[in-house]
Design a protein around this motif. Structure first.
Motif, PDB file in Angstrom:
ATOM      1  N   THR A 143      38.544  37.928  51.138  1.00 50.14           N
ATOM      2  CA  THR A 143      39.691  38.408  50.351  1.00 50.14           C
ATOM      3  C   THR A 143      39.213  39.393  49.283  1.00 50.14           C
ATOM      4  O   THR A 143      38.014  39.507  49.029  1.00 50.14           O
ATOM      5  N   THR A 144      40.154  40.046  48.646  1.00 49.95           N
ATOM      6  CA  THR A 144      39.817  40.991  47.573  1.00 49.95           C
ATOM      7  C   THR A 144      39.041  40.277  46.461  1.00 49.95           C
ATOM      8  O   THR A 144      38.063  40.802  45.938  1.00 49.95           O
ATOM      9  N   GLU A 145      39.500  39.061  46.131  1.00 48.12           N
ATOM     10  CA  GLU A 145      38.819  38.302  45.080  1.00 48.12           C
ATOM     11  C   GLU A 145      37.387  37.958  45.485  1.00 48.12           C
ATOM     12  O   GLU A 145      36.463  38.044  44.682  1.00 48.12           O
ATOM     13  N   GLN A 146      37.218  37.549  46.750  1.00 46.47           N
ATOM     14  CA  GLN A 146      35.879  37.197  47.217  1.00 46.47           C
ATOM     15  C   GLN A 146      34.963  38.417  47.200  1.00 46.47           C
ATOM     16  O   GLN A 146      33.802  38.334  46.781  1.00 46.47           O
TER      17      GLN A 146
ATOM     18  N   THR B 102      28.733  32.132  39.528  1.00 49.86           N
ATOM     19  CA  THR B 102      29.694  31.903  40.607  1.00 49.86           C
ATOM     20  C   THR B 102      28.949  31.556  41.895  1.00 49.86           C
ATOM     21  O   THR B 102      27.732  31.700  41.976  1.00 49.86           O
TER      22      THR B 102
ATOM     23  N   ALA C  49      35.213  40.988  45.270  1.00 43.82           N
ATOM     24  CA  ALA C  49      34.911  41.306  43.863  1.00 43.82           C
ATOM     25  C   ALA C  49      33.853  40.355  43.304  1.00 43.82           C
ATOM     26  O   ALA C  49      32.977  40.749  42.534  1.00 43.82           O
ATOM     27  N   MET C  50      33.938  39.103  43.721  1.00 48.64           N
ATOM     28  CA  MET C  50      32.963  38.112  43.255  1.00 48.64           C
ATOM     29  C   MET C  50      31.561  38.466  43.762  1.00 48.64           C
ATOM     30  O   MET C  50      30.574  38.385  43.008  1.00 48.64           O
TER      31      MET C  50
ATOM     32  N   ASP D 224      30.305  41.487  41.807  1.00 48.06           N
ATOM     33  CA  ASP D 224      29.923  41.095  40.447  1.00 48.06           C
ATOM     34  C   ASP D 224      28.538  40.433  40.428  1.00 48.06           C
ATOM     35  O   ASP D 224      27.708  40.700  39.556  1.00 48.06           O
TER      36      ASP D 224
END
Ligand SMILES: [Fe+2]
Ligand SMILES: [Fe+2]
Lengths: 337, 95
Positions: A198-201, A139, A203-204, A207
């Protein structure tokens, strides 16, 4: 003798005295030992033990190979960088890594190695590069994790190499270290932006750190009691600190940095040890390290294939530049005549 | 023809006006013009220089480390070449 060029190595000096002149060899060895003991630098045309030369060629070549193979995982994201700013930064970083490779190949050449031979050994797997570059960049956050952790570990390794006993290697490292700090900071900044996004960012980013943390710790090499060449390299002052010492230093630096990022490191055993004045950390999976080193990492095959393809596809450029130079030099030769 | 046929060049960089060119490193290039361009990309990516020299490595004549002592000896026994050799009474100024 006095006409020899600056780089011409003194390989023959060991036998420069009359044949069987053991005293001369002895004197050379003593001068070498005294130079190293006095913390002065060995320079290309000095006499040096064959094993010292061979160790340096192996280490510098492996280091150079790591720089140029290391361009691949990051270059993978250049076309997909999320902004022009990030794209420009990433291109500059990847270009720097190419430069690092070139400084190091030049340093190896001062020891009598040839550029083509070194590249050939890389392409045929006879010389290695850092196992870290056999992991994929899945990613955009991996670009940040590499800058922060991989370049961070490289800096921890490279700063002491600025005082390495071999002059050209030490000088190359000074130049490299100056450039590395931008690499690490851009990675940290990138991760920070994602972590605060954001929450997704977030988490990325987490990870990516989870995947790159352990391989980064492996970059310091096997534990001290299993490190084959360490003792001799320390005696020659090529190496200044042991693998485990540098690894500890790196962990101590990273833990508070991770906190400021708002990210965690994937190690439940990580905690401050008041007594030792260092962080304790969990066991490293050396089986994985050995497997990747043996060629069984996720990207070993891809990295070398891509490297060879780039080299082969660039052949026409090298050939035409050489042909142009040859034509030009005969022409000026004719004009001058 | 392969890239090893490209000769080696030594690169010298003047970091700013008023200073001498200093050796920065070396590189391979087919000719002087390419050597200059490569040197710019390799050694001055952050404004490290205002002027570059490239010299074929083979054109450099070096003193031999073997002869170090005899070669540089003439300088060792001439302390009178240094200003500290001379005793000047205290209080004498601008000397
Ligand atoms: Fe690098
Ligand atoms: Fe880097």
């Amino acid at each position: 003798m006095a006409t020899a060029a600056a780089h011409q190595t003194a390989r023959t000096h060991g036998s420069a005295g009359q044949e069987g002149d053991i005293d001369a060899d002895d004197t050379y060895q003593r001068v070498f030992d005294a130079t190293v003991a006095a913390d002065e630098r060995i320079e290309p045309r000095d006499w040096m033990p064959d094993a010292y030369r061979a160790t340096l060629v192996r280490q510098i070549a492996q280091h150079a190979h790591s720089e140029i193979i290391g361009m691949q995982p990051e270059a993978n994201w250049i076309t997909r960088a999320p902004s022009l700013r990030r794209k420009a930064i990433l291109m500059a970083k990847v270009q720097d890594e190419a430069g690092h490779g070139l400084y190091l190949y030049s340093a190896a050449e001062t020891l009598g190695a040839s550029r083509e031979d070194l590249l050939d050994k890389l392409h045929t797997g006879r010389q290695k590069y850092s196992s870290i570059f056999n992991y994929p960049t899945l990613t955009w956050a991996d670009v940040g994790a590499i800058g922060w952790l991989v370049d961070g570990a490289a800096i921890t390794n490279q700063v002491p190499l600025c005082r390495c006993s071999y002059g050209p290697y030490a000088r190359a490292m000074v130049r490299v270290c100056k450039e590395e700090s931008f690499h690490q900071r851009q990675g940290y900044e990138l991760l920070l932006a994602l972590s605060r996004g954001t929450t997704e960012q977030h988490a990325m980013a987490q990870d990516a750190v989870d995947r790159w943390w352990w391989p980064s710790l492996m970059m310091f090499g096997p534990p001290d009691d299993e490190s084959a060449h360490s003792a001799q390299s320390m005696a020659w002052k090529i190496k200044r600190h042991s693998n485990d010492e540098l690894r500890r230093r790196f962990v101590d630096i990273c833990v508070p940095q991770a906190e400021s990022l708002g990210l965690t490191l994937p190690d439940p055993d990580l905690k401050w040890n008041e007594e030792r004045g260092h962080y304790d950390f969990g066991p490293i999976d050396w089986t994985e390290f050995k497997e990747v080193l043996k060629g069984n990492g996720p990207c070993n095959e891809q990295r070398i294939t891509q490297r060879k393809a780039a080299h082969d596809e660039g052949a026409w450029v090298r050939e035409s530049a050489a042909a142009y130079a040859a034509k030009h030099s005969t022409r000026t030769g004719v004009e001058q005549a | 023809m392969t890239d090893t046929d490209w000769p080696l060049w030594e690169v010298f960089v003047r970091s700013r006006r008023g200073l001498s060119h200093t050796h920065a490193g070396s590189l391979h290039a087919p000719d002087a013009a390419f050597a200059l361009r490569n040197a710019r990309d390799l050694y001055t990516r952050r404004g490290e220089g205002v002027s570059l020299w490239v010299v074929p490595s083979s054109a450099i004549t070096a003193s031999s480390p073997d002869e170090k002592d005899p070669f540089f000896e003439p300088a060792a026994d001439k302390p009178y070449r240094h200003p500290t050799f001379y005793e000047i009474p205290e209080g004498v100024k601008h000397l």
